[in-house]
Motif scaffolding. Structure first.
Motif, PDB file in Angstrom:
ATOM      1  N   ALA A  83       0.834  -1.211   0.000  1.00  0.00           N
ATOM      2  CA  ALA A  83       0.000   0.000   0.000  1.00  0.00           C
ATOM      3  C   ALA A  83       0.866   1.258   0.000  1.00  0.00           C
ATOM      4  O   ALA A  83       0.542   2.253  -0.656  1.00  0.00           O
ATOM      5  N   ARG A  84       1.985   1.202   0.718  1.00  0.00           N
ATOM      6  CA  ARG A  84       2.885   2.369   0.761  1.00  0.00           C
ATOM      7  C   ARG A  84       3.449   2.693  -0.625  1.00  0.00           C
ATOM      8  O   ARG A  84       3.535   3.855  -1.022  1.00  0.00           O
ATOM      9  N   VAL A  85       3.836   1.649  -1.366  1.00  0.00           N
ATOM     10  CA  VAL A  85       4.366   1.883  -2.712  1.00  0.00           C
ATOM     11  C   VAL A  85       3.261   2.387  -3.631  1.00  0.00           C
ATOM     12  O   VAL A  85       3.455   3.343  -4.405  1.00  0.00           O
ATOM     13  N   ALA A 106      10.177 -11.423   0.047  1.00  0.00           N
ATOM     14  CA  ALA A 106      10.735 -10.368   0.890  1.00  0.00           C
ATOM     15  C   ALA A 106      10.007 -10.419   2.220  1.00  0.00           C
ATOM     16  O   ALA A 106       8.888 -10.906   2.294  1.00  0.00           O
ATOM     17  N   GLY A 107      10.643  -9.931   3.229  1.00  0.00           N
ATOM     18  CA  GLY A 107       9.993  -9.916   4.538  1.00  0.00           C
ATOM     19  C   GLY A 107      10.980  -9.592   5.626  1.00  0.00           C
ATOM     20  O   GLY A 107      12.188  -9.446   5.384  1.00  0.00           O
ATOM     21  N   GLY A 111       5.379  -2.293   8.110  1.00  0.00           N
ATOM     22  CA  GLY A 111       5.623  -2.172   6.666  1.00  0.00           C
ATOM     23  C   GLY A 111       6.474  -0.977   6.295  1.00  0.00           C
ATOM     24  O   GLY A 111       6.552   0.000   7.032  1.00  0.00           O
ATOM     25  N   PHE A 112       7.137  -1.071   5.144  1.00  0.00           N
ATOM     26  CA  PHE A 112       7.878   0.071   4.591  1.00  0.00           C
ATOM     27  C   PHE A 112       8.019  -0.142   3.090  1.00  0.00           C
ATOM     28  O   PHE A 112       8.116  -1.279   2.611  1.00  0.00           O
ATOM     29  N   ALA A 113       8.024   0.965   2.357  1.00  0.00           N
ATOM     30  CA  ALA A 113       7.962   0.907   0.892  1.00  0.00           C
ATOM     31  C   ALA A 113       9.182   0.241   0.278  1.00  0.00           C
ATOM     32  O   ALA A 113       9.100  -0.338  -0.805  1.00  0.00           O
ATOM     33  N   ARG A 124       7.146  -4.652 -10.324  1.00  0.00           N
ATOM     34  CA  ARG A 124       8.340  -3.955 -10.836  1.00  0.00           C
ATOM     35  C   ARG A 124       8.388  -2.531 -10.290  1.00  0.00           C
ATOM     36  O   ARG A 124       9.455  -2.012  -9.969  1.00  0.00           O
ATOM     37  N   GLN A 125       7.218  -1.922 -10.176  1.00  0.00           N
ATOM     38  CA  GLN A 125       7.155  -0.575  -9.578  1.00  0.00           C
ATOM     39  C   GLN A 125       7.624  -0.595  -8.114  1.00  0.00           C
ATOM     40  O   GLN A 125       8.057   0.411  -7.584  1.00  0.00           O
TER      41      GLN A 125
END
Lengths: 298, 298
Positions: free
Chosen positions: A26-28, A131-132, A141-143, A172-173
């Motif tokens: 969500a952050r991205v 990832a984790g 969480g973090f972008a 990819r984004q």
């Protein structure tokens, strides 16, 4: 890509579950304007409130069906054990052409627990961002979590290519390298690289938990000598890992069988003082480390 | 303390072996002027040349007996399997009042393999600086390796107190916190915190080595998901670890037995789909991580 200078990748994206992975995604999406609207569904009001407070939810609901209505992308970010119930709940609310994806660590689950409930005209693109961290929950969480890591997608060959491309674009984004793989093969690879290491770390840390109190205190104190790395892995989310090991039990039990055979043979060498057997084995494993470094995973 | 403004802690220090630990210790001794003369003995001329080139050896020899002559401190920094032969080699060259110490990960070895060969009037102070990396050899050493870590000394109660104090001072100068412990107890604690984790890491990385080539390549590629931590541990020195596991076999086999019992019970829970058993176990292990963090070992 931002929503101001071009059309977002998705008009309405529904996140079902907002823990470490869901909230990082969500952050991205928010940062890069990848969705016109982020609808979040979660089991607890506290999670929804956190996501709203963090500015990561345009709408928030306890009802997954409400979140997916009119969504063109739905991403399941919940433990694997919830998939079937969620699929049944959202099925009739999905719009034609919607894409259903996920972030789970066992990909066969999407085919056994989700696919049978989806209506015709809905595209299923299972995904696993590899990832984790050992932390969990929406605040963890973090972008940048996904940056430089692999994302594995496991669509079947006749899946709509546009749907696959859009999900690949999303990851990819996030900074990920996207790979397409067969779901069963994914589950076999991850059983060894991830599921077995977690099971073993959970086991050895549990073995320490059962020690007498004074010995246990010293185990903490001198943990820097190897044990510490295991405690970090074994601090991962218990429900998530319970579900992974049960859903991927067949592949996990297979690699676990190989592992215990190998461990038993080393145990025998230790008991018999077979120095050569141990040295040969330990020398071979050094080369693997080189392989990992060459694969730029360190 | 430096040699210019006060008497060094030791007039002549002999290092037998100069790998990661030995050369790191030499760096601190040189930096702080803790010894008037550093004599280095090693098995290979290449190691001696490296130590000389690094300015870490005042004298360098292939003959351990020559190195220990007139030394007031001798530190064994070689794999445990070499202890008995070295003890026999140096025994007659030791001067009265000399202190014999070591840096090995199994402390009973000093009592079984070294003590029986030492002449009267020589003090034995076994030591274990609990620090290391997966790298080895004299170039891999660095003076900060020991900083903030524990050093465990395991003298018997009637050991000369001055000798114990001098060895403790040496490691404190390296930045370590020194603990005194019974050798057998040390070996039991380290079997769990260090020896078993290494054995398991070596095993699982070996299990991966035996996979078919294409699968193995993917194991490298997706190693970030847990496996990577194991490959780092399993890259440690094969000879050193061969000797640790053989010398500490009794304690290692004991904790290995507990571990495999626990693993088998989790395996059974996975096979039978017993979600509650897994979740309970994984939840308990989270608390241990907290204990490690509280013990400031992370």
């Amino acid at each position: 890509m931002t929503s101001t200078d071009s059309k977002p990748l998705f008009e309405r994206m529904a996140l079902i579950g907002a823990g470490l992975i869901g909230s990082s995604l969500a952050r991205v999406v928010r940062r890069d304007g990848l969705a016109g609207h982020i609808a979040v569904a979660a089991r607890s009001q506290a999670t929804l409130d956190t996501m709203t407070d963090l500015g990561l939810a345009d709408s928030a609901t306890l009802d997954a069906a409400e979140a997916v209505r009119d969504a063109d992308l739905i991403v399941l970010c919940t433990p694997l054990g919830t998939y079937e119930a969620i699929a049944k709940t959202i099925a009739s609310a999905l719009k034609p052409g919607a894409i259903v994806s996920d972030v789970g660590s066992c990909k066969e689950s999407m085919f056994t627990d989700v696919a049978p409930h989806l209506p015709d005209g809905v595209h299923m693109v299972p995904g696993h961002p590899v990832a984790g961290t050992e932390h969990s929950g929406p605040e963890a969480g973090f972008a940048e979590l996904f940056d430089g890591r692999w994302c594995i997608l496991t669509p079947v060959p006749d899946t709509d290519q546009d749907a696959v491309d859009k999900v690949a674009d999303l990851w990819r984004q996030c900074g990920m390298d996207v790979e397409i793989m067969d779901a069963a093969h994914h589950d076999q690879v991850l059983a060894l690289t991830s599921h077995l290491p977690h099971l073993i770390a959970y086991t050895i840390v549990g073995t320490a938990t059962d020690l007498e109190d004074d010995l246990k205190k010293e185990v903490f104190k001198y943990s820097a000598s190897g044990f510490r790395d295991f405690t970090r892995i074994a601090a991962s989310d218990p429900v998530m890992w319970r579900d992974i090991l049960i859903k991927n039990s067949s592949a996990v039990l297979d690699v676990l069988g190989r592992f215990t055979e190998d461990l038993t043979s080393l145990q025998r060498a230790i008991r018999r003082g077979e120095a050569g057997t141990l040295e040969d084995h330990f020398t071979r494993t050094r080369a693997i480390r080189r392989g990992v470094i060459d694969a730029k995973q360190d």
